[in-house]
Scaffold this motif. Sequence first.
Motif, PDB file in Angstrom:
ATOM      1  N   ARG A  74      -7.318   2.931   4.769  1.00  0.00           N
ATOM      2  CA  ARG A  74      -5.881   2.789   4.993  1.00  0.00           C
ATOM      3  C   ARG A  74      -5.567   1.474   5.716  1.00  0.00           C
ATOM      4  N   SER A  75      -6.191   0.426   5.275  1.00  0.00           N
ATOM      5  CA  SER A  75      -6.062  -0.880   5.921  1.00  0.00           C
ATOM      6  C   SER A  75      -5.517  -1.912   4.943  1.00  0.00           C
ATOM      7  N   VAL A  76      -5.161  -3.065   5.471  1.00  0.00           N
ATOM      8  CA  VAL A  76      -4.702  -4.177   4.637  1.00  0.00           C
ATOM      9  C   VAL A  76      -5.805  -4.605   3.683  1.00  0.00           C
ATOM     10  N   LEU A  77      -7.005  -4.768   4.211  1.00  0.00           N
ATOM     11  CA  LEU A  77      -8.131  -5.163   3.364  1.00  0.00           C
ATOM     12  C   LEU A  77      -8.403  -4.111   2.303  1.00  0.00           C
ATOM     13  N   GLY A  78      -8.283  -2.839   2.657  1.00  0.00           N
ATOM     14  CA  GLY A  78      -8.516  -1.765   1.703  1.00  0.00           C
ATOM     15  C   GLY A  78      -7.569  -1.846   0.520  1.00  0.00           C
ATOM     16  N   ARG A  79      -6.294  -2.094   0.788  1.00  0.00           N
ATOM     17  CA  ARG A  79      -5.314  -2.196  -0.294  1.00  0.00           C
ATOM     18  C   ARG A  79      -5.601  -3.407  -1.189  1.00  0.00           C
ATOM     19  N   LEU A  80      -6.005  -4.512  -0.564  1.00  0.00           N
ATOM     20  CA  LEU A  80      -6.304  -5.712  -1.349  1.00  0.00           C
ATOM     21  C   LEU A  80      -7.583  -5.544  -2.168  1.00  0.00           C
ATOM     22  N   VAL A  81      -8.561  -4.836  -1.627  1.00  0.00           N
ATOM     23  CA  VAL A  81      -9.787  -4.567  -2.371  1.00  0.00           C
ATOM     24  C   VAL A  81      -9.489  -3.700  -3.597  1.00  0.00           C
ATOM     25  N   LEU A  82      -8.647  -2.690  -3.419  1.00  0.00           N
ATOM     26  CA  LEU A  82      -8.272  -1.838  -4.549  1.00  0.00           C
ATOM     27  C   LEU A  82      -7.530  -2.636  -5.616  1.00  0.00           C
ATOM     28  N   GLU A  83      -6.659  -3.534  -5.181  1.00  0.00           N
ATOM     29  CA  GLU A  83      -5.962  -4.402  -6.136  1.00  0.00           C
ATOM     30  C   GLU A  83      -6.964  -5.258  -6.912  1.00  0.00           C
ATOM     31  N   THR A  84      -7.957  -5.771  -6.197  1.00  0.00           N
ATOM     32  CA  THR A  84      -8.966  -6.626  -6.833  1.00  0.00           C
ATOM     33  C   THR A  84      -9.793  -5.845  -7.848  1.00  0.00           C
ATOM     34  N   LEU A  85     -10.192  -4.633  -7.495  1.00  0.00           N
ATOM     35  CA  LEU A  85     -11.059  -3.853  -8.372  1.00  0.00           C
ATOM     36  C   LEU A  85     -10.331  -3.288  -9.580  1.00  0.00           C
ATOM     37  N   ASN A  86      -9.055  -2.957  -9.418  1.00  0.00           N
ATOM     38  CA  ASN A  86      -8.330  -2.240 -10.467  1.00  0.00           C
ATOM     39  C   ASN A  86      -7.410  -3.124 -11.312  1.00  0.00           C
ATOM     40  N   SER A  87      -7.300  -4.394 -10.954  1.00  0.00           N
ATOM     41  CA  SER A  87      -6.446  -5.286 -11.731  1.00  0.00           C
ATOM     42  C   SER A  87      -7.026  -5.493 -13.135  1.00  0.00           C
ATOM     43  N   ARG A  88      -6.135  -5.606 -14.114  1.00  0.00           N
ATOM     44  CA  ARG A  88      -6.560  -5.786 -15.506  1.00  0.00           C
ATOM     45  C   ARG A  88      -6.464  -7.246 -15.965  1.00  0.00           C
ATOM     46  N   MET A  89      -6.244  -8.136 -15.019  1.00  0.00           N
ATOM     47  CA  MET A  89      -6.172  -9.547 -15.395  1.00  0.00           C
ATOM     48  C   MET A  89      -7.540 -10.033 -15.870  1.00  0.00           C
ATOM     49  N   GLU A  90      -7.522 -10.766 -16.964  1.00  0.00           N
ATOM     50  CA  GLU A  90      -8.777 -11.265 -17.533  1.00  0.00           C
ATOM     51  C   GLU A  90      -9.139 -12.647 -17.017  1.00  0.00           C
ATOM     52  N   ASP A  91      -8.163 -13.343 -16.441  1.00  0.00           N
ATOM     53  CA  ASP A  91      -8.394 -14.708 -15.960  1.00  0.00           C
ATOM     54  C   ASP A  91      -8.658 -14.682 -14.448  1.00  0.00           C
ATOM     55  N   GLU A  92      -9.769 -15.271 -14.034  1.00  0.00           N
ATOM     56  CA  GLU A  92     -10.146 -15.262 -12.618  1.00  0.00           C
ATOM     57  C   GLU A  92      -9.151 -16.029 -11.751  1.00  0.00           C
ATOM     58  N   ALA A  93      -8.680 -17.169 -12.236  1.00  0.00           N
ATOM     59  CA  ALA A  93      -7.735 -17.979 -11.458  1.00  0.00           C
ATOM     60  C   ALA A  93      -6.425 -17.225 -11.236  1.00  0.00           C
ATOM     61  N   SER A  94      -5.943 -16.554 -12.278  1.00  0.00           N
ATOM     62  CA  SER A  94      -4.705 -15.768 -12.148  1.00  0.00           C
ATOM     63  C   SER A  94      -4.897 -14.615 -11.181  1.00  0.00           C
ATOM     64  N   MET A  95      -6.091 -14.038 -11.223  1.00  0.00           N
ATOM     65  CA  MET A  95      -6.402 -12.938 -10.313  1.00  0.00           C
ATOM     66  C   MET A  95      -6.376 -13.403  -8.859  1.00  0.00           C
ATOM     67  N   LYS A  96      -6.971 -14.542  -8.589  1.00  0.00           N
ATOM     68  CA  LYS A  96      -6.973 -15.078  -7.229  1.00  0.00           C
ATOM     69  C   LYS A  96      -5.559 -15.384  -6.759  1.00  0.00           C
ATOM     70  N   GLU A  97      -4.752 -15.928  -7.644  1.00  0.00           N
ATOM     71  CA  GLU A  97      -3.369 -16.233  -7.289  1.00  0.00           C
ATOM     72  C   GLU A  97      -2.585 -14.960  -6.974  1.00  0.00           C
ATOM     73  N   MET A  98      -2.809 -13.910  -7.775  1.00  0.00           N
ATOM     74  CA  MET A  98      -2.115 -12.646  -7.549  1.00  0.00           C
ATOM     75  C   MET A  98      -2.513 -12.018  -6.207  1.00  0.00           C
ATOM     76  N   ILE A  99      -3.794 -12.058  -5.891  1.00  0.00           N
ATOM     77  CA  ILE A  99      -4.271 -11.494  -4.630  1.00  0.00           C
ATOM     78  C   ILE A  99      -3.726 -12.291  -3.443  1.00  0.00           C
ATOM     79  N   GLN A 100      -3.615 -13.610  -3.591  1.00  0.00           N
ATOM     80  CA  GLN A 100      -3.038 -14.432  -2.529  1.00  0.00           C
ATOM     81  C   GLN A 100      -1.591 -14.053  -2.263  1.00  0.00           C
ATOM     82  N   VAL A 101      -0.829 -13.770  -3.316  1.00  0.00           N
ATOM     83  CA  VAL A 101       0.558 -13.344  -3.164  1.00  0.00           C
ATOM     84  C   VAL A 101       0.618 -12.000  -2.451  1.00  0.00           C
ATOM     85  N   LYS A 102      -0.234 -11.056  -2.873  1.00  0.00           N
ATOM     86  CA  LYS A 102      -0.278  -9.741  -2.231  1.00  0.00           C
ATOM     87  C   LYS A 102      -0.665  -9.870  -0.759  1.00  0.00           C
TER      88      LYS A 102
END
Length: 207
Positions: A74-102
């Motif tokens: 139930r932490s900030v890192l926990g939510r971001l880790v779940l976003e990282t693991l469950n995201s369906r983005m195929e592009d790594e750069a787009s994924m990093k940008e999305m996580i930075q926004v989150k």
Amino acid sequence: MNFIKDCITFFQAGGIFMYPLAACSILLIAAIIYRMFNMRRRGIAPDRLVRAVEQYMQGGLDRRELEERALASRSVLGRLVLETLNSRMEDEASMKEMIQVKAREEFVTLQAGLPLLDMIVMIAPMFGILGTASGLVEIFSVFGMDESHGQIAQGIAQALNTTIAGLAIATPAVIAHVYYSRKLERISAFMEVLLTELISFRYHSQR
């Protein structure tokens, strides 16, 4: 008991500008207490979850177990880790940008209380200066008049007491603001590195 009496005397001698300074001191204490609870490491990036992420990247933990630990934290890192693991983005750069926004969204919430400290740093000395100016006006308005010694002494007390109070409030506010800002920056930098490694591991391991 004498200390309490001295504080009351000090407050009364400061005049009307001691009331907003007292309000500033109450807000300062509230902001510091709030930051103490809001900045606890286990609510942002708990060590147990950090170790779990590292074990996952080393092959010692499977994805399902990491997701369970991230959800349980139930932490900030926990939510971001779940976003990282469950995201369906195929592009790594787009994924990093999305996580930075989150992450920025999360850290805006974590910064709650810092603007209040910043405001206290600015307005407490201003009230002190206003009290000083008010005291000087009282001194000069009765200067040279007969039996004016008491009013002059009162004006000097008001001028000095409000200045002291304003600086006494602003100083711990500055210290608290700098401390919590630097702590938040350190945690943010650490999480950015960890999540970047996790994103790279996820995409490289899928190849």
